[in-house]
Design a protein around this motif. Sequence first.
Motif, short mmCIF file in Angstrom:
data_model
loop_
_atom_site.label_atom_id
_atom_site.label_comp_id
_atom_site.label_asym_id
_atom_site.label_seq_id
_atom_site.Cartn_x
_atom_site.Cartn_y
_atom_site.Cartn_z
N ARG A 56 21.60 -19.81 -21.49
CA ARG A 56 20.88 -20.42 -20.36
C ARG A 56 21.56 -21.69 -19.88
O ARG A 56 21.58 -21.98 -18.69
N ARG A 57 22.10 -22.47 -20.82
CA ARG A 57 22.83 -23.69 -20.43
C ARG A 57 24.01 -23.34 -19.54
O ARG A 57 24.42 -24.14 -18.70
N ALA A 58 24.55 -22.15 -19.71
CA ALA A 58 25.66 -21.69 -18.88
C ALA A 58 25.17 -21.05 -17.58
O ALA A 58 25.96 -20.52 -16.81
N GLY A 59 23.84 -21.06 -17.37
CA GLY A 59 23.28 -20.54 -16.13
C GLY A 59 22.84 -19.09 -16.18
O GLY A 59 22.53 -18.49 -15.16
N ALA A 60 22.79 -18.51 -17.36
CA ALA A 60 22.46 -17.09 -17.50
C ALA A 60 20.96 -16.84 -17.40
O ALA A 60 20.14 -17.70 -17.73
N ASP A 61 20.62 -15.65 -16.95
CA ASP A 61 19.26 -15.14 -16.94
C ASP A 61 19.10 -14.35 -18.23
O ASP A 61 19.71 -13.28 -18.38
N VAL A 62 18.32 -14.87 -19.19
CA VAL A 62 18.27 -14.30 -20.54
C VAL A 62 16.84 -14.06 -20.98
O VAL A 62 15.96 -14.88 -20.76
N LEU A 63 16.64 -12.93 -21.62
CA LEU A 63 15.40 -12.60 -22.30
C LEU A 63 15.76 -12.42 -23.77
O LEU A 63 16.76 -11.77 -24.07
N ASN A 64 15.00 -13.00 -24.68
CA ASN A 64 15.27 -12.77 -26.09
C ASN A 64 14.02 -12.25 -26.78
O ASN A 64 12.93 -12.77 -26.57
N LYS A 65 14.21 -11.19 -27.55
CA LYS A 65 13.10 -10.54 -28.25
C LYS A 65 13.50 -10.24 -29.68
O LYS A 65 14.58 -9.70 -29.94
N THR A 66 12.62 -10.59 -30.61
CA THR A 66 12.83 -10.25 -32.01
C THR A 66 12.44 -8.79 -32.17
O THR A 66 11.27 -8.43 -32.02
N VAL A 67 13.43 -7.94 -32.43
CA VAL A 67 13.22 -6.50 -32.51
C VAL A 67 14.09 -5.93 -33.62
O VAL A 67 15.25 -6.30 -33.75
N ASP A 68 13.52 -5.02 -34.40
CA ASP A 68 14.29 -4.25 -35.37
C ASP A 68 14.57 -2.90 -34.72
O ASP A 68 13.69 -2.04 -34.65
N VAL A 69 15.76 -2.71 -34.18
CA VAL A 69 16.06 -1.49 -33.44
C VAL A 69 16.11 -0.26 -34.35
O VAL A 69 16.11 0.87 -33.86
N ALA A 70 16.12 -0.47 -35.67
CA ALA A 70 16.06 0.66 -36.60
C ALA A 70 14.64 1.16 -36.79
O ALA A 70 14.43 2.25 -37.33
#
Length: 91
Positions: A56-70
């Motif tokens: 985000r500091r670099a200007g990105a549009d970011v979503l973060n989610k704690t997920v266990d993809v397994a």
Amino acid sequence: MSYPNLFDLSGKTTIVTGGASGLGLSIAEALVENGAHVALFDLDQHGLEEAAHRLRRAGADVLNKTVDVADRDQRSQKPDAHSELSGSNSR
């Protein structure tokens, strides 16, 4: 490492698993540098928050989610990253 103009992902939404660190974070950085919105998925909540803040500091549009993809149940409850990322970088 920098990958400007490697490919144009302007307006595209990407999901990066393992995005809290290492190769996943490097991939996310390259995607952002080429215009993508990025959803970071990882088990490491603290690492995800740090990675998202960095992007985000670099200007990105970011979503973060704690997920266990397994875990099938967690995968089926994944967010609609495209909808959640459209137009805001405050997640």
